[in-house]
Design a protein around this motif. Structure first.
Motif, PDB file in Angstrom:
ATOM      1  N   ARG A  55      57.840 -45.515  40.025  1.00 35.78           N
ATOM      2  CA  ARG A  55      59.191 -44.876  39.536  1.00 35.78           C
ATOM      3  C   ARG A  55      59.725 -44.444  40.843  1.00 35.78           C
TER       4      ARG A  55
ATOM      5  N   ARG B  24      65.279 -41.870  38.288  1.00 28.60           N
ATOM      6  CA  ARG B  24      65.356 -42.142  36.995  1.00 28.60           C
ATOM      7  C   ARG B  24      64.706 -43.435  36.624  1.00 28.60           C
ATOM      8  N   GLU B  25      64.611 -44.395  37.595  1.00 33.86           N
ATOM      9  CA  GLU B  25      64.259 -45.903  37.212  1.00 33.86           C
ATOM     10  C   GLU B  25      62.829 -46.228  37.564  1.00 33.86           C
ATOM     11  N   SER B  26      62.348 -47.212  36.626  1.00 36.94           N
ATOM     12  CA  SER B  26      60.994 -47.648  37.111  1.00 36.94           C
ATOM     13  C   SER B  26      61.231 -49.174  37.388  1.00 36.94           C
ATOM     14  N   TYR B  27      60.139 -49.583  38.629  1.00 32.61           N
ATOM     15  CA  TYR B  27      60.220 -51.059  38.932  1.00 32.61           C
ATOM     16  C   TYR B  27      58.691 -51.367  39.151  1.00 32.61           C
TER      17      TYR B  27
ATOM     18  N   GLY C  32      59.561 -40.440  46.229  1.00 34.06           N
ATOM     19  CA  GLY C  32      59.270 -39.978  44.908  1.00 34.06           C
ATOM     20  C   GLY C  32      58.002 -39.025  44.841  1.00 34.06           C
TER      21      GLY C  32
ATOM     22  N   GLU D 294      51.947 -49.770  40.221  1.00 30.68           N
ATOM     23  CA  GLU D 294      51.801 -48.505  40.952  1.00 30.68           C
ATOM     24  C   GLU D 294      51.159 -48.590  42.373  1.00 30.68           C
TER      25      GLU D 294
ATOM     26  N   GLY E 183      56.293 -42.481  43.975  1.00 24.95           N
ATOM     27  CA  GLY E 183      56.823 -42.409  42.800  1.00 24.95           C
ATOM     28  C   GLY E 183      56.428 -41.268  41.898  1.00 24.95           C
ATOM     29  N   ALA E 184      55.369 -40.628  42.329  1.00 22.90           N
ATOM     30  CA  ALA E 184      54.823 -39.358  41.541  1.00 22.90           C
ATOM     31  C   ALA E 184      54.213 -38.353  42.596  1.00 22.90           C
TER      32      ALA E 184
END
Length: 341
Positions: free
Chosen positions: A2, A5-8, A48, A144, A174-175
């Motif tokens: 993430r 707001r987008e996930s890849y 992120g 991930e 992303g987290a």
């Protein structure tokens, strides 16, 4: 992964960057000034996620940590100090306690200075042992991306007990999630006493006056002073010049593998800080509040024992004996969300 707001997917990420270090970087460094000079570290910066420093010469503890540019960890008035200046007798530990997101206590004693066949200083020696066999790697788990840092420290005495600890620190792009896993093994030929604590330290602006803690356990009483009149035990206080330290013991009563503590804004539905550990291995949560002006720290400290020192802990059945070849594993997961205002 993430990003905003987008996930890849992994495939998308690998098309979008020439080097994964653009998103999840590890950079070695060494301090060059003051009492920290010469101390090695690794600076991790994850999109992120967390930005944080692993202090290799301080037992692979974690110094500065932030999320989205907002500091999470507390820094003591002393700041980082190289292990060469550590004081191991009496309460000397406090004079070179730099704070940071995580200071580990143990491995053979924690709590107050005491005498138990030898002189034991406050909180043990592990936080001043330089790490060796240090490595890091990038690791995909589906879509991930994690960075994993590993290494070991050894605490020993010639002819006496020997404990070796292997640590893995895992952070995710992303987290805002950080996980520490430690395995302590008796690699010597005699029984070894063992005590252990994760001394996690949080400060402003991530932790603010009025924030509320949910400790999820049975209160075991205050040491030293009770909370000021009219103040709830679970509320972060406004700092004042004359404030005293408060230490609360919480006997966690979660299921066998779950211990949790959270902090949230008053009135907010969701916490902005969560700690998780295994109740089975660390049955006591020590809460350290020091709301004195220009100190202002909250410590959340999963632990094998309270603070009275090793003889008192032995009397309470809180000292663990590791026989040669025995191992014990501890985990701590810290989740922090900047979107909490």
């Amino acid at each position: 992964m993430r990003v905003g707001r987008e996930s890849y997917s992994r495939q998308q990420v690998e098309r979008l960057v020439g080097d994964l270090r653009q998103l999840a970087d590890v950079a070695p460094f060494a301090f060059t000034d003051g009492p920290a000079r010469g101390m090695r570290g690794l600076a991790l910066r994850l999109v992120g996620g967390f930005s944080f420093d692993v202090l290799l010469d301080r037992g692979m503890d974690i110094g500065h940590a932030s999320v989205g540019g907002e500091p999470l960890s507390w820094r003591s008035p002393r700041g980082p100090v190289a292990p060469a200046f550590a004081e191991h007798t009496g309460s000397g530990w406090t004079r070179t306690f730099g704070g940071g997101l995580l200071t580990t206590c143990g491995m053979m004693s924690i709590g107050a200075a005491s005498r138990d066949g030898e002189e034991l200083g406050l909180h043990g020696r592990v936080a001043s042992l330089p790490a060796e066999s240090v490595s890091h790697r990038w690791e995909w788990s589906g879509d991930e991306l994690d960075i994993v840092v590993g290494g070991r420290v050894v605490e020993t005495d010639l002819g006496g007990p020997t404990l070796e600890r292997h640590r893995a620190i895992r952070a995710r792009a992303g987290a805002p999630v950080l996980r520490i896993e430690d395995t302590v093994t008796n690699t010597g030929s005699v029984d070894a006493p063992h005590m252990y604590r994760y001394h996690a330290n949080f400060g402003f602006p991530f932790i603010r006056p009025g924030d509320v803690m949910d400790l999820g356990g049975a209160l075991a009483g205050w040491r030293a002073d009770a909370p000021p009149a009219g103040e709830a035990w679970n509320r972060i206080l406004e700092p004042s010049p004359g404030a005293r330290e408060e230490v609360l013991y919480v006997e966690t009563n979660h299921p066998a593998d779950a211990g949790t503590a959270t902090v949230r804004r008053a009135g907010a539905e969701h916490p902005h800080l969560t700690l998780e550990w295994r109740h089975e291995t660390m049955p006591v949560l020590v809460v350290w509040k020091f709301p004195r002006a220009r100190t202002n720290v909250l410590g959340l400290e999963p632990s094998t024992a309270r603070d009275e020192g090793r003889p008192a802990a032995r009397a309470r059945g809180e000292v663990i004996t590791l026989k040669p070849g025995d191992s014990r594993t501890y985990t701590l997961t810290i989740t922090a969300n900047k979107g909490h205002s």
